[in-house]
Scaffold this motif. Sequence first.
Motif, PDB file in Angstrom:
ATOM      1  N   THR A 367       0.800  -1.228   0.000  1.00 21.23           N
ATOM      2  CA  THR A 367       0.000   0.000   0.000  1.00 21.23           C
ATOM      3  C   THR A 367       0.831   1.275   0.000  1.00 21.23           C
ATOM      4  N   ARG A 369       1.942   2.596   2.763  1.00 25.53           N
ATOM      5  CA  ARG A 369       1.662   3.273   4.031  1.00 25.53           C
ATOM      6  C   ARG A 369       2.890   3.148   4.933  1.00 25.53           C
ATOM      7  N   ARG A 371       4.511   3.808   8.606  1.00 23.10           N
ATOM      8  CA  ARG A 371       4.368   4.114  10.027  1.00 23.10           C
ATOM      9  C   ARG A 371       5.772   4.310  10.586  1.00 23.10           C
ATOM     10  N   GLU A 407       2.144   8.541  10.788  1.00 24.89           N
ATOM     11  CA  GLU A 407       1.883   7.821   9.551  1.00 24.89           C
ATOM     12  C   GLU A 407       1.970   8.767   8.368  1.00 24.89           C
ATOM     13  N   ASP A 409       1.615   8.521   3.751  1.00 28.33           N
ATOM     14  CA  ASP A 409       1.501   7.739   2.525  1.00 28.33           C
ATOM     15  C   ASP A 409       2.689   8.059   1.625  1.00 28.33           C
ATOM     16  N   GLU A 608      -2.597  -4.307   8.256  1.00 28.87           N
ATOM     17  CA  GLU A 608      -2.667  -2.857   8.110  1.00 28.87           C
ATOM     18  C   GLU A 608      -3.950  -2.351   8.762  1.00 28.87           C
ATOM     19  N   ARG A 610      -6.308   0.631   8.242  1.00 33.08           N
ATOM     20  CA  ARG A 610      -6.494   1.661   7.231  1.00 33.08           C
ATOM     21  C   ARG A 610      -7.973   2.049   7.160  1.00 33.08           C
TER      22      ARG A 610
END
Length: 625
Positions: A367, A369, A371, A407, A409, A608, A610
Amino acid sequence: METSRKNQLRSILVLVIAASLLELIAAVQYISTRRGITEQMKEMAQRDLSATNRTAELKQLVERSVAQVLPAVERFTARKESDSLRAVIQELLAKEHQISGVQHCYFVGDDGHRDGIYIFRNKASGQLIEQVIDFDYTQRSWYSDGIGSDGFWSEPYSGNYNEILMCTFSRAVRNAQGEAVAVLGVDVALEELSALASKLYDNQNRTLLPVILLQILGLGILTFIVHRYMRDMRRLYKVNAEKERITSELNVARGIQEAMKPKVDLPFSEQQGVDIYASQTPAWEVGGDFSDFSIRDEKLFFCIGDVSGKGIPAALLMAVARSTFRMLIVRESAPERIITTMNDTMAQDNEYNMFITMFVGVLDLPTGRLRYSNAGHKAPYVDGKPLPVTPNLPVGAFCGFRFTAQEADIPSGSTIFLYTDGLTEAEDAKHDQFGTARMEEHLKADTARQLIEGMQAAVKDFVGGTEQSDDLTMLAIHYVQLPSDTHLYRSLTIPCDVNQITRLAQMVEEVCGEVGLPPTDTMQVNLALEEAVVNVIDYAYPMGLDGEVTIEVEANAEQIKFVVIDNGQPFDPTNKEEADVTQPLEQRAIGGLGIYLIRRYMDSINYERRDGRNILTLRKKIHHI
């Protein structure tokens, strides 16, 4: 204390007196040598003036004498009348006393036959002596250069039959057709030059005598100094030996530290979607900077750290920190929990108050993403812009501190760049720092390796030959989100009721059979999915809360993917500690068996959180029979 000071002053006084004596000896030696050389140069100059005129006269005399007898020599040579030839040579020697010897050597043809005679005047008796030339005269310059010449003078040399300095004039002996058939060599004794050389040698010996005496005196003084300071030399030897031992151990430590580094180059692959490159340059033999990365369950775990201080203490703490990070990421997926556990571990018994600035990131590869949690470290850059970070405290500063998580993206095609302050604080000869602005100018590159190597070159050009004052570590991650090659195959939504698990088992058997999964693998997938859904029911919807679970199935020719989705409370099953199945059943702690089965039976597991949903992805490779 006073006695020690007096001994030091006495030693300094002795050294000063000895040095002064050596300087005096050197001065006397210089004056004596200069005077001797000056006298020799004057004498040589006077003799050179007279010898030059004499040499010119001697040269003309020899060349004229040879020219007068050459026709007779050529006639008798052509007829091979040896007696007549000897008579001509003897007459020449009798007439010209400056000529000490004459050699007549026939031309050596293809057969290699040599025939030569040498008639010379004995220096003591004055008698003429004839010798057969029994050596290879073709190798002598007076022959090799004279055979094709109408007049060749050799360099001065020491004669074999007359132990004086000599020079040879040679001419080719030709036949009626003008061909060279022999060589006539006339030796001239350079007695005046020999006498000059002998006198110069005697003068040098006389000049060297006082010099040698002065050298002996100086050697005695040096021996005294060496003897007096021998104990200091022994101490110095011990210090150097200890230094070499420490250097050797530091080299071993550096080798161990190098071996602890992760593989610096992780090229892009279609299975991972990341291109990683790292560099680590300690300022001393060993350093306190470190970086690391590892991929587990479709997540990239990475970190960078900078230990306070330098040298061996920093290197030891760095080794502990990296080992702790490696140990934690095996079972922990939350960066804030990773860094909190590291802080609590390293803050205990921290008597030397050392700490580590550190950044820990966990990038979900499917994804993008990210962290992350920061512990007082420099903010990483994403596509040339700093990533917003909460500073927090450094690792090891205070036990019990809870680090916050953030977090972001990461778009596909982005590059994450992490560094220690050894980059921006690198200084040139004027103590100007490399700085953030210069760093940002070099953040664009096609690959992670090009970015790091370009940054290294920029720093090197900036600092020039200035010695590195701080450890420098960099880590670059180029991320590409890989397109999914699977398609939605089946979807099932069930309420959070364990009695509905049978519907899940039925769907699993159907889809696994359709994609060609072997029965044993089908059973393993069924057990793993059952454990995953039961965990959701027990932990995401506790105390009978209503909810539902959706299981989506995607597949291609290589793998089958199950995505378990729920809207319950945040729950990451990958962070649950696995059961230790090596222990007897009665000694095991309750729980943990489910995540053990999931990891054992599935090829990858990824969690995840999300958009308020728990998303657990399980993959199983299809092994066709």
